[in-house]
Design an enzyme around this catalytic site. Sequence first.
Site, short mmCIF file in Angstrom:
data_model
loop_
_atom_site.label_atom_id
_atom_site.label_comp_id
_atom_site.label_asym_id
_atom_site.label_seq_id
_atom_site.Cartn_x
_atom_site.Cartn_y
_atom_site.Cartn_z
N LYS A 39 23.32 61.11 -15.74
CA LYS A 39 23.53 59.99 -16.66
C LYS A 39 24.07 60.50 -17.99
CE LYS A 39 18.66 60.06 -18.10
NZ LYS A 39 17.44 59.26 -18.28
N TYR A 262 29.61 66.81 -49.86
CA TYR A 262 29.20 65.58 -50.53
C TYR A 262 27.88 65.76 -51.28
CZ TYR A 262 32.77 63.13 -47.83
OH TYR A 262 33.96 62.71 -47.30
#
Length: 365
Positions: A39, A262
Amino acid sequence: MNLPISPPRAWAEIDLSALRENLRSAREAAGCEVMAVVKAGAYGHGLEEIAKVLASEQIAFFGVANVGEARRIADAGVETRIYLLGATWAEERPEIVARGWTPCISALDEARHFNDLAFMRGVRLKVHLSVDIGMGRGGFVADQLPEVIDELGGLPNLDIEGIGAHLPSADENEAQTHEQIAKYMAVLHSIGGPERFRWRHLCNSAGLLGYGQGDCNLTRPGLMLYGISPLPGHPVQLKNVMSLKSRVTLIRTLPAGHGVSYGSAFVTTKPTRVATIGIGYGDGYPRHVSGNGAEAFIRGRRFPLLGRVTMDQLMVDVSDSDVEEGDEVEMFGENIRVDEVAAKAGTIAWEILTGITPRVVRVYA
């Protein structure tokens, strides 16, 4: 036009021989048949490619999360049986019956609907019962299944060939896991015993490595196929399958007192040689490692990340090194384990692997 094609800035190298070795280790540890859990794009490794390789190893089932994943495997020409690991809803069921995929059944109404759909198509659908022994997200509650087993068995267009459950704490709570295994085995014996079901399955990777199979004859490895043990220190040796790579795109020397990334969460205290790497959280490398001691591996050495990971780039201190623009960078793989990155991001390896985004090119070897 004959235009040049640039190499990727970020790519994931997938070692298929390591995948096969890990499957062999799972088989040896379990001593029974295997349902390979693929999955979430085979845990980020690439669904179709991984399914084709594992199918060539003659496994019993593929375990998928939903019909979309099942359809992709089937459309890729893979003929290994497909098992849907979770409950389905009404509009998915006609396709499941038409394609002959194997659902797990969590409720009487779900079973009745599958039976009606199978009757309309003139087929007998193979299904497995799901038992909830503590996970709480699907399946018949353990002590309620004996009350409905006769009605389930009376649905003429269903072949109830299997019974399974899921261990929610096998990697962190041994006492609870033993209790849940005992609960599963008790339910199994209360509704006819192992001989009633062709397939009995319970263990995920942690269950497979840490606990016996009991009356089960099918196991469901996921994470361990991709080279990560959910039980650190377990003696079964697994091989790394995915290595996340990038390149140095720029090198500059920044003066003392210069902010990096940042928020200027990091400020240089001396002239610092800074390499910009062409990967970020937009590729799936986790932003939450920022400020937590994460490193990149370049030219045989580890170098510390500086400041915050940005969407497309991150910065590394390469002072006192011969690192150059264009050098290959390992973000995780053989030299920096993905579970180390996960720990520094405050998460789990499963999330890191499945979070590697589509713009990261998968390279198979």
